[in-house]
Design a protein around this motif. Structure first.
Motif, PDB file in Angstrom:
ATOM      1  N   ALA A 199       0.829  -1.213   0.000  1.00  0.00           N
ATOM      2  CA  ALA A 199       0.000   0.000   0.000  1.00  0.00           C
ATOM      3  C   ALA A 199       0.858   1.255   0.000  1.00  0.00           C
ATOM      4  CB  ALA A 199      -0.927  -0.016   1.218  1.00  0.00           C
ATOM      5  N   ILE A 200       1.956   1.246   0.755  1.00  0.00           N
ATOM      6  CA  ILE A 200       2.856   2.405   0.772  1.00  0.00           C
ATOM      7  C   ILE A 200       3.453   2.619  -0.609  1.00  0.00           C
ATOM      8  CG2 ILE A 200       5.096   3.238   1.605  1.00  0.00           C
ATOM      9  CD1 ILE A 200       4.438   2.080   4.321  1.00  0.00           C
ATOM     10  N   ALA A 201       3.912   1.552  -1.239  1.00  0.00           N
ATOM     11  CA  ALA A 201       4.512   1.671  -2.568  1.00  0.00           C
ATOM     12  C   ALA A 201       3.525   2.265  -3.568  1.00  0.00           C
ATOM     13  CB  ALA A 201       4.991   0.296  -3.042  1.00  0.00           C
ATOM     14  N   LYS A 202       2.266   1.819  -3.512  1.00  0.00           N
ATOM     15  CA  LYS A 202       1.249   2.359  -4.416  1.00  0.00           C
ATOM     16  C   LYS A 202       0.996   3.842  -4.150  1.00  0.00           C
ATOM     17  CE  LYS A 202      -1.312  -1.937  -5.279  1.00  0.00           C
ATOM     18  NZ  LYS A 202      -2.612  -2.646  -5.096  1.00  0.00           N
ATOM     19  N   ASP A 203       0.908   4.208  -2.879  1.00  0.00           N
ATOM     20  CA  ASP A 203       0.646   5.610  -2.538  1.00  0.00           C
ATOM     21  C   ASP A 203       1.807   6.504  -2.940  1.00  0.00           C
ATOM     22  OD1 ASP A 203      -1.869   5.159  -1.496  1.00  0.00           O
ATOM     23  OD2 ASP A 203      -1.157   4.877   0.562  1.00  0.00           O
ATOM     24  N   VAL A 204       3.025   6.066  -2.678  1.00  0.00           N
ATOM     25  CA  VAL A 204       4.200   6.863  -3.033  1.00  0.00           C
ATOM     26  C   VAL A 204       4.277   7.030  -4.547  1.00  0.00           C
ATOM     27  CG1 VAL A 204       6.725   6.886  -3.039  1.00  0.00           C
ATOM     28  CG2 VAL A 204       5.496   6.281  -0.959  1.00  0.00           C
ATOM     29  N   TRP A 205       3.988   5.966  -5.277  1.00  0.00           N
ATOM     30  CA  TRP A 205       4.044   6.035  -6.745  1.00  0.00           C
ATOM     31  C   TRP A 205       3.023   7.040  -7.295  1.00  0.00           C
ATOM     32  CZ3 TRP A 205       7.180   4.381 -10.504  1.00  0.00           C
ATOM     33  CH2 TRP A 205       6.699   4.385 -11.824  1.00  0.00           C
ATOM     34  N   ALA A 206       1.835   7.065  -6.698  1.00  0.00           N
ATOM     35  CA  ALA A 206       0.765   7.918  -7.211  1.00  0.00           C
ATOM     36  C   ALA A 206       0.790   9.334  -6.644  1.00  0.00           C
ATOM     37  CB  ALA A 206      -0.589   7.280  -6.915  1.00  0.00           C
ATOM     38  N   ALA A 207       1.571   9.574  -5.604  1.00  0.00           N
ATOM     39  CA  ALA A 207       1.593  10.898  -4.959  1.00  0.00           C
ATOM     40  C   ALA A 207       2.082  11.967  -5.936  1.00  0.00           C
ATOM     41  CB  ALA A 207       2.467  10.862  -3.719  1.00  0.00           C
ATOM     42  N   PRO A 208       1.445  13.136  -5.936  1.00  0.00           N
ATOM     43  CA  PRO A 208       1.775  14.162  -6.943  1.00  0.00           C
ATOM     44  C   PRO A 208       3.049  14.946  -6.659  1.00  0.00           C
ATOM     45  CG  PRO A 208       0.022  14.942  -5.502  1.00  0.00           C
ATOM     46  CD  PRO A 208       0.281  13.524  -5.115  1.00  0.00           C
ATOM     47  N   LEU A 249       6.858  15.531  -4.073  1.00  0.00           N
ATOM     48  CA  LEU A 249       7.830  14.885  -3.195  1.00  0.00           C
ATOM     49  C   LEU A 249       7.363  14.939  -1.742  1.00  0.00           C
ATOM     50  CD1 LEU A 249      10.570  13.557  -2.672  1.00  0.00           C
ATOM     51  CD2 LEU A 249      11.590  15.861  -2.600  1.00  0.00           C
ATOM     52  N   THR A 250       6.782  16.068  -1.355  1.00  0.00           N
ATOM     53  CA  THR A 250       6.277  16.201   0.017  1.00  0.00           C
ATOM     54  C   THR A 250       5.204  15.163   0.305  1.00  0.00           C
ATOM     55  OG1 THR A 250       6.729  18.584   0.020  1.00  0.00           O
ATOM     56  CG2 THR A 250       5.150  17.765   1.644  1.00  0.00           C
ATOM     57  N   ALA A 251       4.319  14.945  -0.652  1.00  0.00           N
ATOM     58  CA  ALA A 251       3.263  13.948  -0.471  1.00  0.00           C
ATOM     59  C   ALA A 251       3.861  12.545  -0.409  1.00  0.00           C
ATOM     60  CB  ALA A 251       2.253  14.047  -1.609  1.00  0.00           C
ATOM     61  N   LYS A 252       4.863  12.277  -1.223  1.00  0.00           N
ATOM     62  CA  LYS A 252       5.511  10.965  -1.214  1.00  0.00           C
ATOM     63  C   LYS A 252       6.123  10.689   0.164  1.00  0.00           C
ATOM     64  CE  LYS A 252       6.664  11.036  -6.168  1.00  0.00           C
ATOM     65  NZ  LYS A 252       5.725  10.004  -6.630  1.00  0.00           N
ATOM     66  N   LEU A 253       6.809  11.686   0.713  1.00  0.00           N
ATOM     67  CA  LEU A 253       7.384  11.521   2.046  1.00  0.00           C
ATOM     68  C   LEU A 253       6.294  11.365   3.102  1.00  0.00           C
ATOM     69  CD1 LEU A 253      10.287  14.139   1.889  1.00  0.00           C
ATOM     70  CD2 LEU A 253      10.501  11.649   1.891  1.00  0.00           C
ATOM     71  N   GLY A 254       5.187  12.090   2.911  1.00  0.00           N
ATOM     72  CA  GLY A 254       4.081  12.002   3.850  1.00  0.00           C
ATOM     73  C   GLY A 254       3.502  10.606   3.931  1.00  0.00           C
ATOM     74  N   TYR A 255       3.409   9.941   2.787  1.00  0.00           N
ATOM     75  CA  TYR A 255       2.856   8.587   2.783  1.00  0.00           C
ATOM     76  C   TYR A 255       3.787   7.580   3.463  1.00  0.00           C
ATOM     77  CZ  TYR A 255      -1.109   9.795  -0.164  1.00  0.00           C
ATOM     78  OH  TYR A 255      -2.294  10.326  -0.629  1.00  0.00           O
ATOM     79  N   MET A 256       5.022   7.967   3.674  1.00  0.00           N
ATOM     80  CA  MET A 256       5.947   7.088   4.386  1.00  0.00           C
ATOM     81  C   MET A 256       6.098   7.465   5.858  1.00  0.00           C
ATOM     82  SD  MET A 256       9.042   6.372   1.659  1.00  0.00           S
ATOM     83  CE  MET A 256       9.368   8.096   1.254  1.00  0.00           C
ATOM     84  N   LEU A 257       6.044   8.763   6.168  1.00  0.00           N
ATOM     85  CA  LEU A 257       6.437   9.226   7.498  1.00  0.00           C
ATOM     86  C   LEU A 257       5.294   9.768   8.356  1.00  0.00           C
ATOM     87  CD1 LEU A 257       9.751  11.057   6.495  1.00  0.00           C
ATOM     88  CD2 LEU A 257       9.454   8.706   7.301  1.00  0.00           C
ATOM     89  N   MET A 258       4.176  10.086   7.746  1.00  0.00           N
ATOM     90  CA  MET A 258       3.031  10.573   8.523  1.00  0.00           C
ATOM     91  C   MET A 258       2.276   9.389   9.128  1.00  0.00           C
ATOM     92  SD  MET A 258       3.222  13.833   8.473  1.00  0.00           S
ATOM     93  CE  MET A 258       1.611  14.471   8.930  1.00  0.00           C
ATOM     94  N   PRO A 259       1.329   9.637  10.032  1.00  0.00           N
ATOM     95  CA  PRO A 259       0.603   8.532  10.668  1.00  0.00           C
ATOM     96  C   PRO A 259      -0.203   7.715   9.662  1.00  0.00           C
ATOM     97  CG  PRO A 259       0.321  10.566  11.920  1.00  0.00           C
ATOM     98  CD  PRO A 259       0.976  10.947  10.631  1.00  0.00           C
ATOM     99  N   PRO A 260      -0.473   6.456   9.978  1.00  0.00           N
ATOM    100  CA  PRO A 260      -1.347   5.640   9.117  1.00  0.00           C
ATOM    101  C   PRO A 260      -2.684   6.341   8.906  1.00  0.00           C
ATOM    102  CG  PRO A 260      -0.319   4.287  10.803  1.00  0.00           C
ATOM    103  CD  PRO A 260       0.014   5.704  11.153  1.00  0.00           C
TER     104      PRO A 260
END
Length: 324
Positions: free
Chosen positions: A249-258, A260-271
């Motif tokens: 799920a993280i990989a999918k979200d990071v790939w689709a995030a528009p 860099l900030t959003a990509k990092l958010g999908y890894m480092l922000m809360p579930p």
């Protein structure tokens, strides 16, 4: 100094106790054990042992490299083991809390929460990717202070052995003095629950005092039984999916995030965090629940304040008196 791995020595006891609880519970509360769920837990436990064999050396080498820069030379006297046990338990609390608040760490820890049942087999449902998530970074201060990695591994193993028995519904409450200081089945049932009241509470390993001190304690309530699992349950007993679904799920979200900030958010922000606010974090779930509770309380309060109409008063006067 070579020390045994306490958890390896305890595995036969774990299996025996799971079987004893399974037989006992089947006679009284058969719904507490689901064969496929139990097999998944046992498979995840076995995979965790294999993962530990493969990656344990790498983590141990990393810890020893950090320990070379220690501030103090801590010996091997028995009292240092006691101090190390307490210190390690506090850092376990910190790692555990981070595992619920940082999605990268949650991807490893979610395995332990993915069962919708709560029994001793759930305790064996352990991560395969703990080395990859690098939660060990939070424990670096312990190595730098001077606690040898082997000592911390030993007391950490004892910590995990303690936590095994608290994964049960067969024990209601321990004596009050014990509940006040130690983690218990009652406290840990709260931690595994998805009820909004119980979300992100009771991170303790052995000593519940850390939660009480840092504001994350919630007692189990008799009027609100815990509902186990995760906010969005897997709906599957597939072993590989149980072990890796959140990483996918993280990989999918990071790939689709528009961005860099959003990509990092999908890894480092809360579930549950999303860049567009379309999903719910535990804070949002709890806030919505609190608003609903307050609304219901207000409606109940307003109902008592409403004046009785004349027809209602007449009806009440005509009604028979209650029988004592």
């Amino acid at each position: 100094m070579a020390l045994p791995n306490p958890t390896d020595l305890a595995v036969p006891g774990f299996v025996a106790l799971v079987l004893i609880e399974m037989i006992a519970v089947k006679l009284t509360h058969p719904q507490r054990y689901e064969p496929r769920d139990t097999l998944t837990s046992l498979g995840l436990g076995l995979g965790s042992v294999v993962s530990g064999v493969i990656f344990g050396g790498l983590l141990g080498g990393f810890a020893l490299a950090v320990w070379q820069y220690r501030l103090f030379d801590i010996g091997w006297q028995w009292y240092w083991f006691v101090i190390a046990f307490v210190a390690d338990d506090f850092f376990y609390y910190l790692v555990h809390r981070a595992g619920h608040r940082i999605r990268w760490l949650w991807a490893s820890h979610v395995i332990h929460h993915s069962s919708q049942h709560y029994n001793l087999s759930t305790a064996l449902r352990q991560t395969w990717t703990g080395a990859f998530s690098m939660g060990i970074l939070i424990k670096l201060p312990l190595f730098l202070i001077g606690f040898h990695p082997a000592m911390l591994a030993f007391v950490g193993g004892i910590n995990l052995i303690y936590q095994f028995w608290i994964h049960t519904e067969a024990i209601d409450k321990m004596p009050r003095w014990f509940e006040a200081v130690m983690n218990t089945p009652s406290h840990h049932r709260v931690h595994h629950a998805t009820n909004p009241r119980y979300l992100d509470k009771n991170y303790a390993g052995v000593f519940i005092v850390w939660d009480k001190w840092l504001g994350t304690f919630e007692p189990e309530r008799a009027d609100e039984p815990p509902r186990y699992g995760i906010v969005k349950n897997l709906g599957s007993f597939n072993l590989l999916w149980s072990a890796f679904h959140e990483w996918v799920a993280i990989a999918k979200d990071v790939w689709a995030a528009p961005t860099l900030t959003a990509k990092l958010g999908y890894m480092l922000m809360p579930p549950g965090w999303s860049h567009d606010g379309s999903r719910d974090t535990s804070e949002i779930i709890k806030a919505r629940w609190l608003q609903r509770q307050q609304r219901e309380q207000q409606l109940g309060s307003d109902a008592w304040k409403k004046p009785i109409s004349s027809s209602s008063a007449a009806d009440q006067a005509a009604a028979p008196s209650p029988v004592a």
